[in-house]
Design a protein around this motif. Structure first.
Motif, PDB file in Angstrom:
ATOM      1  N   GLU A   4     -11.268   1.559  10.204  1.00  5.36           N
ATOM      2  CA  GLU A   4      -9.556   1.499  10.218  1.00  5.36           C
ATOM      3  C   GLU A   4      -9.424   0.440  11.118  1.00  5.36           C
ATOM      4  O   GLU A   4      -9.487   0.478  12.325  1.00  5.36           O
ATOM      5  CB  GLU A   4      -9.279   3.184  10.609  1.00  5.36           C
ATOM      6  N   ALA A   5      -9.007  -0.482  10.558  1.00  9.85           N
ATOM      7  CA  ALA A   5      -8.386  -1.643  11.311  1.00  9.85           C
ATOM      8  C   ALA A   5      -6.928  -1.685  11.903  1.00  9.85           C
ATOM      9  O   ALA A   5      -6.686  -2.436  12.555  1.00  9.85           O
ATOM     10  CB  ALA A   5      -8.422  -3.074  10.415  1.00  9.85           C
ATOM     11  N   ARG A   6      -6.128  -0.663  11.435  1.00 10.02           N
ATOM     12  CA  ARG A   6      -4.702  -0.565  11.803  1.00 10.02           C
ATOM     13  C   ARG A   6      -4.827   0.256  13.038  1.00 10.02           C
ATOM     14  O   ARG A   6      -5.483   1.257  13.422  1.00 10.02           O
ATOM     15  CB  ARG A   6      -4.119   0.168  10.791  1.00 10.02           C
ATOM     16  N   ARG A   7      -4.012  -0.356  14.052  1.00  9.60           N
ATOM     17  CA  ARG A   7      -3.501   0.241  15.164  1.00  9.60           C
ATOM     18  C   ARG A   7      -2.756   1.713  14.917  1.00  9.60           C
ATOM     19  O   ARG A   7      -2.195   1.765  13.845  1.00  9.60           O
ATOM     20  CB  ARG A   7      -2.976  -0.315  16.192  1.00  9.60           C
ATOM     21  N   ARG A   8      -2.977   2.576  15.767  1.00 13.52           N
ATOM     22  CA  ARG A   8      -2.097   3.835  15.477  1.00 13.52           C
ATOM     23  C   ARG A   8      -0.676   3.691  15.550  1.00 13.52           C
ATOM     24  O   ARG A   8       0.061   4.186  14.482  1.00 13.52           O
ATOM     25  CB  ARG A   8      -2.639   4.886  16.619  1.00 13.52           C
ATOM     26  N   ALA A   9      -0.207   2.638  16.262  1.00 13.58           N
ATOM     27  CA  ALA A   9       1.200   2.413  16.358  1.00 13.58           C
ATOM     28  C   ALA A   9       1.649   1.965  14.960  1.00 13.58           C
ATOM     29  O   ALA A   9       2.754   2.283  14.533  1.00 13.58           O
ATOM     30  CB  ALA A   9       1.570   1.422  17.487  1.00 13.58           C
ATOM     31  N   VAL A  10       0.766   1.138  14.135  1.00 18.67           N
ATOM     32  CA  VAL A  10       0.864   0.353  13.095  1.00 18.67           C
ATOM     33  C   VAL A  10       1.289   1.653  11.952  1.00 18.67           C
ATOM     34  O   VAL A  10       2.054   1.681  11.188  1.00 18.67           O
ATOM     35  CB  VAL A  10       0.034  -0.568  12.448  1.00 18.67           C
ATOM     36  N   VAL A  11      -0.033   2.575  11.924  1.00 16.61           N
ATOM     37  CA  VAL A  11       0.036   3.861  11.227  1.00 16.61           C
ATOM     38  C   VAL A  11       1.360   4.500  11.084  1.00 16.61           C
ATOM     39  O   VAL A  11       1.978   4.974  10.258  1.00 16.61           O
ATOM     40  CB  VAL A  11      -1.265   4.592  11.514  1.00 16.61           C
ATOM     41  N   THR A  12       1.839   5.054  12.292  1.00 19.55           N
ATOM     42  CA  THR A  12       2.862   5.854  12.484  1.00 19.55           C
ATOM     43  C   THR A  12       4.184   4.929  11.769  1.00 19.55           C
ATOM     44  O   THR A  12       5.284   5.529  11.528  1.00 19.55           O
ATOM     45  CB  THR A  12       3.024   6.222  13.877  1.00 19.55           C
ATOM     46  N   VAL A  14      -8.241 -11.050   9.718  1.00 18.40           N
ATOM     47  CA  VAL A  14      -9.121 -10.118   9.431  1.00 18.40           C
ATOM     48  C   VAL A  14      -8.365  -8.987   9.194  1.00 18.40           C
ATOM     49  O   VAL A  14      -8.721  -8.125   8.207  1.00 18.40           O
ATOM     50  CB  VAL A  14     -10.169  -9.922  10.385  1.00 18.40           C
ATOM     51  N   ASN A  15      -7.499  -8.559  10.123  1.00 17.26           N
ATOM     52  CA  ASN A  15      -6.629  -7.350   9.868  1.00 17.26           C
ATOM     53  C   ASN A  15      -6.009  -7.150   8.501  1.00 17.26           C
ATOM     54  O   ASN A  15      -5.810  -6.202   7.926  1.00 17.26           O
ATOM     55  CB  ASN A  15      -5.723  -7.267  11.247  1.00 17.26           C
ATOM     56  N   GLY A  16      -5.475  -8.563   8.345  1.00 16.92           N
ATOM     57  CA  GLY A  16      -4.696  -8.445   6.881  1.00 16.92           C
ATOM     58  C   GLY A  16      -5.281  -8.253   5.753  1.00 16.92           C
ATOM     59  O   GLY A  16      -5.161  -7.800   4.831  1.00 16.92           O
ATOM     60  N   VAL A  17      -6.702  -9.054   5.814  1.00 16.06           N
ATOM     61  CA  VAL A  17      -7.501  -8.880   4.662  1.00 16.06           C
ATOM     62  C   VAL A  17      -8.080  -7.525   4.540  1.00 16.06           C
ATOM     63  O   VAL A  17      -8.214  -7.029   3.489  1.00 16.06           O
ATOM     64  CB  VAL A  17      -8.623  -9.831   4.689  1.00 16.06           C
ATOM     65  N   ALA A  18      -8.286  -6.938   5.653  1.00 13.13           N
ATOM     66  CA  ALA A  18      -8.742  -5.413   5.415  1.00 13.13           C
ATOM     67  C   ALA A  18      -7.523  -4.505   4.774  1.00 13.13           C
ATOM     68  O   ALA A  18      -7.893  -3.682   4.024  1.00 13.13           O
ATOM     69  CB  ALA A  18      -9.025  -4.850   6.859  1.00 13.13           C
ATOM     70  N   ALA A  19      -6.160  -4.690   5.261  1.00 15.74           N
ATOM     71  CA  ALA A  19      -5.291  -4.133   4.776  1.00 15.74           C
ATOM     72  C   ALA A  19      -5.210  -4.362   3.042  1.00 15.74           C
ATOM     73  O   ALA A  19      -4.637  -3.451   2.343  1.00 15.74           O
ATOM     74  CB  ALA A  19      -3.974  -4.619   5.343  1.00 15.74           C
ATOM     75  N   GLY A  20      -5.311  -5.445   2.984  1.00 13.08           N
ATOM     76  CA  GLY A  20      -5.169  -6.136   1.408  1.00 13.08           C
ATOM     77  C   GLY A  20      -6.205  -5.423   0.562  1.00 13.08           C
ATOM     78  O   GLY A  20      -6.227  -4.711  -0.758  1.00 13.08           O
ATOM     79  N   ASN A  56       0.859  -1.315  -0.190  1.00  9.17           N
ATOM     80  CA  ASN A  56       0.084  -0.069   0.140  1.00  9.17           C
ATOM     81  C   ASN A  56       0.841   1.266   0.042  1.00  9.17           C
ATOM     82  O   ASN A  56       0.789   2.226  -0.705  1.00  9.17           O
ATOM     83  CB  ASN A  56      -0.997  -0.204   1.277  1.00  9.17           C
ATOM     84  N   LEU A  57       1.883   1.333   0.827  1.00 11.02           N
ATOM     85  CA  LEU A  57       2.879   2.549   0.970  1.00 11.02           C
ATOM     86  C   LEU A  57       3.554   2.633  -0.597  1.00 11.02           C
ATOM     87  O   LEU A  57       3.755   4.047  -0.953  1.00 11.02           O
ATOM     88  CB  LEU A  57       3.870   2.326   1.941  1.00 11.02           C
ATOM     89  N   ALA A  58       3.998   1.747  -0.860  1.00 13.50           N
ATOM     90  CA  ALA A  58       4.750   1.715  -2.449  1.00 13.50           C
ATOM     91  C   ALA A  58       3.756   2.315  -3.345  1.00 13.50           C
ATOM     92  O   ALA A  58       4.170   3.035  -4.302  1.00 13.50           O
ATOM     93  CB  ALA A  58       5.333   0.241  -2.987  1.00 13.50           C
ATOM     94  N   GLU A  59       2.457   1.722  -3.519  1.00  9.86           N
ATOM     95  CA  GLU A  59       1.572   2.358  -4.227  1.00  9.86           C
ATOM     96  C   GLU A  59       1.080   3.856  -3.856  1.00  9.86           C
ATOM     97  O   GLU A  59       1.046   4.528  -5.004  1.00  9.86           O
ATOM     98  CB  GLU A  59       0.132   1.468  -4.358  1.00  9.86           C
ATOM     99  N   GLU A  60       1.081   4.291  -2.871  1.00  9.16           N
ATOM    100  CA  GLU A  60       0.951   5.485  -2.442  1.00  9.16           C
ATOM    101  C   GLU A  60       2.122   6.439  -2.986  1.00  9.16           C
ATOM    102  O   GLU A  60       1.686   7.603  -3.346  1.00  9.16           O
ATOM    103  CB  GLU A  60       0.955   5.825  -1.051  1.00  9.16           C
ATOM    104  N   HIS A  61       3.350   6.045  -2.898  1.00  9.83           N
ATOM    105  CA  HIS A  61       4.447   6.633  -3.141  1.00  9.83           C
ATOM    106  C   HIS A  61       4.406   6.974  -4.786  1.00  9.83           C
ATOM    107  O   HIS A  61       4.715   7.964  -5.470  1.00  9.83           O
ATOM    108  CB  HIS A  61       5.883   6.039  -3.020  1.00  9.83           C
ATOM    109  N   TYR A  62       4.060   5.727  -5.652  1.00 10.98           N
ATOM    110  CA  TYR A  62       3.831   5.796  -6.995  1.00 10.98           C
ATOM    111  C   TYR A  62       2.856   6.669  -7.569  1.00 10.98           C
ATOM    112  O   TYR A  62       3.047   7.483  -8.331  1.00 10.98           O
ATOM    113  CB  TYR A  62       3.596   4.525  -7.536  1.00 10.98           C
TER     114      TYR A  62
END
Length: 901
Positions: free
Chosen positions: A161-169, A890-896, A101-107
């Motif tokens: 938003e399934a990600r923890r804030r710690a993961v986001v940072t 569940v968390n991973g599928v949400a990220a995907g 997701n990060l790589a796609e955002e940068h692109y």
């Protein structure tokens, strides 16, 4: 059905191969770099065997999509691992998705910058919109439209938003290092250091727990939302205004601005108490104070920064204006020590002295030092404009209308409160409160309602009416539901009742149909009459996308909402009301999601009128506002669509298409609703849904402070379920049912001459040509099919079938899969596409590349879900391990999948 599944699997393999071959080199390089670093971290921490197992599963799911192995073989592989190994592998794929997701955002950011050459306006930009307005409108019409322009995004705490804030940072730190690594002007040593830091941060991401151990409370949600303001919104908003100002005329930055501040942020976070007992009057108070702390800090820092740069000496630029000179003298009289200090620090630099004095006053406002504090944002604006006028008079227009103008725009946009906090409560709560007051026995719930209204009054006294005046009434059924709030305000505060703009929220199909009648009744309420008179006959109405879609299905809900918009626009015109429609849209397609700019252009004629208000929810907040470049692009796209949708030419084309295809749309809607209700209202459906999805377990993810369902126990009907877990759970099953179910039956019925249902078979009839015309000519119909196509593309039939089989109801499973096959086929036939998302290459590539890795997580989730749903008691420790695996997946599928809720 098996043959159909085989054909689709083969087609998916071909599509994925095509998508892989289209990946740009820059994106491919970033994904490879991040993936290799993650693999290194996994091997270092878990050993080479763990990495080998991750690779085995990765290759197996890709082979399954190519039909080289069966999904049964993949499932057997996953079943052979201990649960603990499954947990480690789920963590690995989840981290991988974060990095992709990060790589796609940068692109995406690089692509936006590369396209912005300055030679021609970007598509869907403000510059392009202004050019089209000049072509379509006269100068006076265009000026009126620009003057009336409003965009009101409202941040909500709905838990998607399934990600923890710690993961986001952690991801944000990786993003910073990836930018450093890819910077073209970096030397070898700098690049090597960025590589080392990337590895360090990815290692930390791997070691960071993906799941929350404690449930969020509402103030946690407020603080999380503040990150978007601190990191993006405060700086991005004035740049949006600058873009519009530059498009409107030459010389932006050297003249008075032609663009006004048209964005107003709102928030439900800490104010939405409908079904959430954790949101109390104390929470609402604290939410406003947190917002104020952040915005006042930002304003103080910006004012200090600009003040320090205004080093122009009076010896070279001339003296300040008489007004500013008098203001400096008054400041010296009121605060001699501060004035002396500033004069010593900035001798013969009056504008610098003044802005540093203003910054000191903002700091005092934040500290509540009443002797020096500003009483209101208007007082601050007056002081900033005095400095601006003086600079312009001394021959320094660039300093007057450059960064200082940005600061003025920021104050106009955010005030001292940052975002207007809106209160929401259910109409039945108000009805019960009034009944209790009449009986003289007031419960804690009723006392909390009264305390909330008193808190609104306190907020208005402290921060002004703009800080909190809107009170949304969910499930509004009559004008009496609106009058009840004003009556409660009188009970709560008497003559000190706050200023309230009570907003009806229409959510069900029946309520949407009756919405205009409710507004007519509202005109007879004295308090509403007073607000209309005081506010230039402005009124706001909210439309609920989530619950209407859950009740009616996506196609019928879309048409019902369109009809409501059209009727309300006509009602407003007839009653001389300036109506703003507030769109309660979710991030997921099953909740009214999809590209916001396309949604604006699909609105009913006359319903936009230069004003657009919409909820921004959960993962959408950080997807749209997590990076300045993406936030800028999103806001420009929406604003340009608002301007264009408000022009007579666009409204006329939309109205003509709506009239031409009205009967066709009704046939689609009626048949689709019948198909949808035949499934969702069938006996045993809610229980079956609970078995085939991780619905029960989603509540354990601690996504937010709000309960996942109304009432206790397993859901007995769809009414017991909130729309968010309904959509979120279906996304996890890879079915995505809320985004498309029933549409295929609707399209098939519309192909029949006279709208007759087919007696046998599922082949389209002669009406197919008309459907294709409607898709080309009517934005609403195009938006419906495009969104369904996106949802279908994120559906995987093979994986979905395995989930559906868990419920022990093959009749339901066959019904869902048959509707999927029909919908997929007819959507492609109507759009003329040979494959899903054929016309949206970037999105298609993202979905096709992600699918196999989402498959891996789905197999892990199925392993856990099957064991948890199996008959027989599980030992407590075994259940805990399986639930951990399930929740990680569940968390991973949400990220995907991204927009899952």
């Amino acid at each position: 059905m098996a043959a159909t599944a085989a054909k689709q699997a083969q087609r998916s393999a071909t599509e994925r191969h095509s998508a892989v071959s289209e990946v740009p080199d820059e994106l491919r390089a970033d994904v490879r770099l991040l993936g290799e670093l993650l693999g290194r971290v996994i091997a270092e921490d878990g050993g080479p065997d763990l990495l080998a197992d991750v690779e085995r599963l990765r290759k197996a799911v890709i082979a399954a999509r190519r039909r080289e192995v069966s999904v049964d073989e993949v499932a057997a592989m996953v079943a052979g691992w201990p649960v603990e190994r499954g947990v480690q592998i789920a963590r690995a794929f989840t981290c991988y998705f974060h990095l992709v997701n990060l790589a796609e955002e940068h692109y995406r950011i690089r692509t936006l910058r590369a396209r912005d050459t300055g030679e021609a306006p970007l598509p869907e930009s403000l510059a392009q919109a202004v050019g089209e307005l000049r072509h379509d409108l006269g100068a006076d019409e265009m000026a009126r439209l620009i003057a009336d322009l409003e965009f009101r995004p409202v941040l909500t705490a709905h838990p998607t938003e399934a990600r923890r804030r710690a993961v986001v940072t952690a991801i944000q730190r990786i993003s910073t290092q990836l930018t450093e690594y890819n910077a073209p002007d970096r030397g070898a040593q700098e690049r090597s250091e960025a590589h080392r830091r990337l590895l360090e941060e990815i290692d930390l991401l791997w070691r960071t727990a993906q799941l929350r151990h404690t449930k969020l409370d509402p103030l946690d949600e407020v603080r999380t939302a503040m990150a978007a303001f601190d990191e993006t919104l405060f700086r991005t908003v004035p740049r949006i205004y600058r873009s519009l100002d530059a498009a409107l005329g030459e010389g932006s930055g050297t003249r008075e601005p032609l663009a006004r501040a048209f964005i107003r942020y709102g928030s439900w976070i800490g104010g939405d108490r409908d079904g959430n007992p954790n949101v109390t009057s104390r929470v609402t108070r604290e939410a406003v104070l947190i917002q104020a702390e952040h915005v006042l800090t930002a304003l103080e820092n910006a004012t200090t920064r600009i003040g320090r740069t205004l080093t122009a000496s009076a010896a070279f630029g001339g003296p300040p204006s008489p007004e500013l000179r008098d203001a400096l003298a008054a400041a010296a009289d009121d605060h001699p020590e501060l004035a002396t200090e500033l004069a010593t620090r900035a001798p013969r630099e009056p504008h610098r002295q003044w802005l540093l004095y203003v910054a000191a006053r903002i700091a005092a406002t934040r500290r509540r030092d009443l002797d020096l504090a500003y009483r209101s944002p208007d007082d601050l604006l007056r002081d900033l404009r005095a400095c601006q006028a003086s600079l312009a008079a001394t021959g320094a227009p660039r300093q007057a209308y450059g960064e200082l103008q940005h600061l003025i725009w920021q104050v106009e946009t955010f005030g001292f409160h940052l975002a207007e906090l809106e209160v929401r409560q259910h109409s039945q709560v108000h009805a019960r409160a009034l009944a209790e007051i009449a009986e003289g026995r007031v419960s804690e719930v009723t006392e909390e309602v009264l305390a909330t209204i008193r808190m609104i009054a306190w907020i208005q006294e402290r921060f002004g009416v703009r800080a909190c005046s809107r009170y949304v009434v969910s499930f509004t059924r009559s004008a009496g539901d609106i009058a009840a709030v004003y009556e409660l305000a009188r009970h709560a505060a008497g003559s000190r009742a706050p200023v309230l703009d009570v907003v009806p929220l229409f959510e069900s199909g029946e309520d949407l149909a009756n919405s205009a009648d409710v507004l007519t009744g509202m005109l007879g309420i004295p308090a509403v009459q007073e607000r209309l008179a005081a506010g230039g006959r402005r009124m706001e109405v909210m439309l609920g996308y989530s619950d209407s879609a859950k009740e009616l299905g996506p196609a019928a809900a879309t048409l019902k909402l369109y009809d409501a918009q059209a009727e309300l626009a006509g009602w407003a015109l007839a009653n001389d009301v300036r109506l703003t429609l507030f769109h309660g849209r979710g991030g997921a397609l099953g909740r009214g999601g999809g590209p916001a700019n396309r949604a604006v252009l699909a609105q009913a004629p006359g319903s936009v009128a230069g004003r657009f208000k919409v909820t921004e929810q959960g993962e959408v907040i950080f997807a749209r506002y997590g990076h300045p470049a993406i936030a800028h692009r999103h806001i420009e796209q929406v604003t340009s669509a608002v301007l264009l949708a408000s022009t007579p030419s666009v409204e006329a084309r939309t109205a003509e298409a709506a009239a031409r295809y009205r009967l066709l749309a009704e046939r689609v809607a009626a048949a689709s609703e019948r198909a949808y209700r035949s499934l969702t209202e069938a006996p045993g459906f809610p229980e079956w849904f609970g078995l085939v999805s991780p619905l029960e377990e989603i509540g354990s993810l601690r996504l937010g402070s709000r309960p996942a369902r109304r009432g206790l126990g397993a859901p007995r009907s769809l009414d017991d379920l909130r729309a968010i877990p309904w959509v979120f759970a279906w996304a996890q099953t890879r079915v995505n049912l809320p985004g498309w179910y029933g549409l295929g039956s609707g399209l098939l019925a519309a192909t029949r001459t006279g709208g007759q249902e087919p007696e046998n078979g599922t082949e389209p009839g002669p009406g197919l040509a008309e459907l294709r015309q409607a898709y080309r000519e009517w934005p609403l119909f195009a938006s419906l099919l495009d969104n369904a196509e996106m949802s279908l593309a994120k559906t995987d039939r093979q994986i979905a079938a395995r989930y559906l089989a868990l419920g022990g109801r093959p009749d339901f499973a066959d019904q869902v899969l048959a509707e999927y096959d029909l919908t997929r086929r007819l959507v492609l036939e109507v759009t003329g596409h040979s494959r899903l998302l054929e016309s949206r290459r970037v999105l298609s590539r993202a979905v096709q590349l992600r699918d196999p890795y989402v498959d891996a997580l789905s197999h892990l989730q199925l392993r856990a879900l099957s064991a948890l749903r199996a008959e027989g008691e599980l030992a407590a420790d075994e259940r805990e391990r399986l639930e951990t695996l399930l929740l990680l997946s569940v968390n991973g599928v949400a990220a995907g999948l991204q927009n899952t809720g």
